[in-house]
Write an enzyme that holds these catalytic residues in place. Structure first.
Site, PDB file in Angstrom:
ATOM      1  N   LYS A  26       0.842  -1.193   0.000  1.00  0.00           N
ATOM      2  CA  LYS A  26       0.000   0.000   0.000  1.00  0.00           C
ATOM      3  C   LYS A  26       0.880   1.247   0.000  1.00  0.00           C
ATOM      4  O   LYS A  26       1.856   1.334   0.753  1.00  0.00           O
ATOM      5  CB  LYS A  26      -0.900  -0.017   1.235  1.00  0.00           C
ATOM      6  CG  LYS A  26      -1.914   1.116   1.316  1.00  0.00           C
ATOM      7  CD  LYS A  26      -2.800   0.919   2.548  1.00  0.00           C
ATOM      8  CE  LYS A  26      -3.888   1.975   2.650  1.00  0.00           C
ATOM      9  NZ  LYS A  26      -4.785   1.728   3.812  1.00  0.00           N
TER      10      LYS A  26
ATOM     11  N   SER B 154      -9.587   1.614   3.024  1.00  0.00           N
ATOM     12  CA  SER B 154      -8.768   2.430   2.148  1.00  0.00           C
ATOM     13  C   SER B 154      -7.749   1.643   1.334  1.00  0.00           C
ATOM     14  O   SER B 154      -7.139   2.165   0.403  1.00  0.00           O
ATOM     15  CB  SER B 154      -8.031   3.494   2.959  1.00  0.00           C
ATOM     16  OG  SER B 154      -7.144   2.894   3.902  1.00  0.00           O
TER      17      SER B 154
ATOM     18  N   SER C  55      -9.768  -0.888   7.127  1.00  0.00           N
ATOM     19  CA  SER C  55      -9.235  -0.657   5.784  1.00  0.00           C
ATOM     20  C   SER C  55      -8.494  -1.833   5.174  1.00  0.00           C
ATOM     21  O   SER C  55      -8.176  -1.803   3.989  1.00  0.00           O
ATOM     22  CB  SER C  55      -8.318   0.569   5.788  1.00  0.00           C
ATOM     23  OG  SER C  55      -9.070   1.749   5.949  1.00  0.00           O
TER      24      SER C  55
END
Length: 481
Positions: free
Chosen positions: A80, A155, A179
């Site tokens: 990420k 996210s 997330s």
């Protein structure tokens, strides 16, 4: 060779160690897959082609000389873009950091590299991890591979999509209110938020220091255990890091769930659930019981106050990090973040401290209520993925609470995972959530693995991922024969 794209980390590691598969070949396959589908799905912000090939060549040389780092040796993994990568830009999904090139890796990235993982690229995310949709205004909207008109969750949406469609064999995500687990559920994959402090957050751009977690996202539960085992460990540079020995990898899978007791808090877990998702979850419950698990009702007093406290803590802590940046770069933030920052500024020290006190009391009472129970069980997402572009900025602040039941594990700091458990009538994935006791990460992984092996959702992902989208439209294809 393309069939290898949906092979497990566990099996690929065995192939590589037996020299039946080259890390270079595997990396080239992943890069080709990214080139084939990233333009449409926008799973990656930065593809690390040169760096990945160089890593693969080094690991290939080590393999030939007899050095094997472990089960992740030569396995392409996505990270990420909230976590630092040495020599490769780390944007946080923000325009503000579009040119920032860190001089060191985040602790979890460094551990994965040391374990032999190949970092294939930086996955897209909701800007600064502050949202549940991964509709990024700066680097593009990440699309759900089961229906490209839908959000993938967030996210860590890019991490979930990269894993779901075979661009990477696993990914690193972060989880402040869900997330990791929410996008895993909405993309048909697995993801675990470990016990608070088990994995270092050093080198990760913060959302909320009290609530942030770093963890793995994979296609199978066993693969999640392999990644988590490599990522965990004490780090003096993270004030929340804890010293806790013991592997989370299990050599033998549970044959059944006899003796396993799961607590179900129906008033919370089924609040706001749609009929289509509830049908899937209730079927998963029946399967758990068929495997021998006992599902018992549980009351969690103070849950509403605790979740309100989470909102206060998160919004106060996020503004404390962003306030200096807002003074210089306020216009560069996305509209939904600008709206959310208004709330953090209005939270007083008294409100913040009282929220932390409420949290601590809730942790104590929940542990008491969980006596004799292996884990809490319920849905990960209670609603199917939204249509892209359907959420206005005023609703962004509550999306995580509306879409799923993930925030509970963050206010507790307990380990929690999502495992695929089926599809709605519109062929959109649903996730089953298990929340364990502190440092019970291995236990919930074992339970989820037993359930996962009894179903065929992982196989469905493999069968359908290549056929679900053509020219940005979902193919009209039966999910199951």
């Amino acid at each position: 060779m393309s069939e290898l794209l949906f092979e497990t980390i566990e099996n690929l590691g065995s192939f590589i160690q037996k020299k039946e598969l080259s890390p270079v070949e595997l990396t080239q396959l992943s890069l080709a897959r990214i080139q084939q589908h990233n333009a449409e799905l926008t799973a990656f912000i930065t593809v690390m082609e040169e760096e990945a090939i160089n890593q693969a060549k080094q690991l290939e040389d080590e393999l030939q000389s007899g050095k094997i780092r472990g089960p992740l040796h030569g396995i392409p993994i996505a990270v990420k873009d909230l976590l630092q990568t040495e020599g490769v830009r780390t944007t946080g999904g923000s325009k503000i950091f579009q040119d920032w090139i860190p001089d060191q890796d985040a602790a979890s990235v460094q551990k994965l590299k040391e374990a032999g993982a190949i970092i294939i690229g930086k996955a897209n995310l909701h800007e600064f991890a502050m949202g549940a949709t991964t509709e990024n205004p700066h680097y593009g909207i990440t699309k759900n591979p089961w229906n490209v008109t839908k959000i993938p969750g967030g996210s860590s949406g890019g991490s979930a999509v990269a894993t779901a469609v075979g661009m990477a064999f696993g990914a690193v995500g972060t989880d402040t209110a869900g997330s990791i687990r929410l996008p895993a559920a909405m993309c048909g994959t697995a993801g675990i938020k470990p016990t608070y402090g088990l994995v270092s957050r050093e080198g990760c751009l913060p959302f909320s220091w009290s609530l942030d977690h770093v963890g793995p996202m994979t296609r199978t539960i066993k693969d999640a255990a392999i990644m988590l085992d490599a990522m965990k460990g004490y780090d003096p540079n993270d004030p929340a890091s804890v010293k806790h020995d013991g592997s989370v990898v299990f050599e033998k899978s549970l044959p059944d769930l006899q003796g396993v007791k799961l607590g179900f808090c129906e008033p919370y877990m089924f609040a706001g659930i749609t009929k289509s998702v509830k049908v899937v979850i209730e079927k998963a419950f029946r399967q758990l019981e068929a495997l021998g698990a006992e599902i018992v009702p549980i009351n969690l007093p103070g849950i509403d106050r605790a979740l309100d406290g989470l909102r206060m803590i998160a919004q106060a802590e996020v503004i404390s990090f962003h306030e200096p940046l807002l003074k210089k770069h306020g216009d560069d933030y996305g509209d939904d973040l600008k709206y959310r920052f208004q709330f953090g500024r209005d939270i007083s020290a008294t409100v913040y401290i009282n929220a932390q006190r409420t949290r601590n009391e809730f942790i104590r009472t929940t542990l008491q209520k969980m006596y004799g129970i292996d884990a809490l069980v319920g849905p990960t997402n209670v609603q199917p993925p939204y249509d892209i572009g359907s959420m206005v900025k005023e609703q962004a602040i509550s999306n995580m609470f509306t879409l799923g039941k993930t925030p509970l594990a963050n206010i507790l700091g307990f380990p929690a995972l999502s495992v695929a458990c089926g599809f709605t009538e519109d062929r959109l994935p649903v996730g089953l959530q298990l929340i364990g006791k502190p440092f019970g990460d291995k236990r919930i992984l074992e339970i989820a693995d037993c359930y996962e092996r009894s179903e065929r959702w992982v196989q469905a992902l493999k069968e359908n991922a290549n056929e679900l989208y053509v020219n940005s439209e979902v193919k009209e294809k039966a999910m199951f024969p």
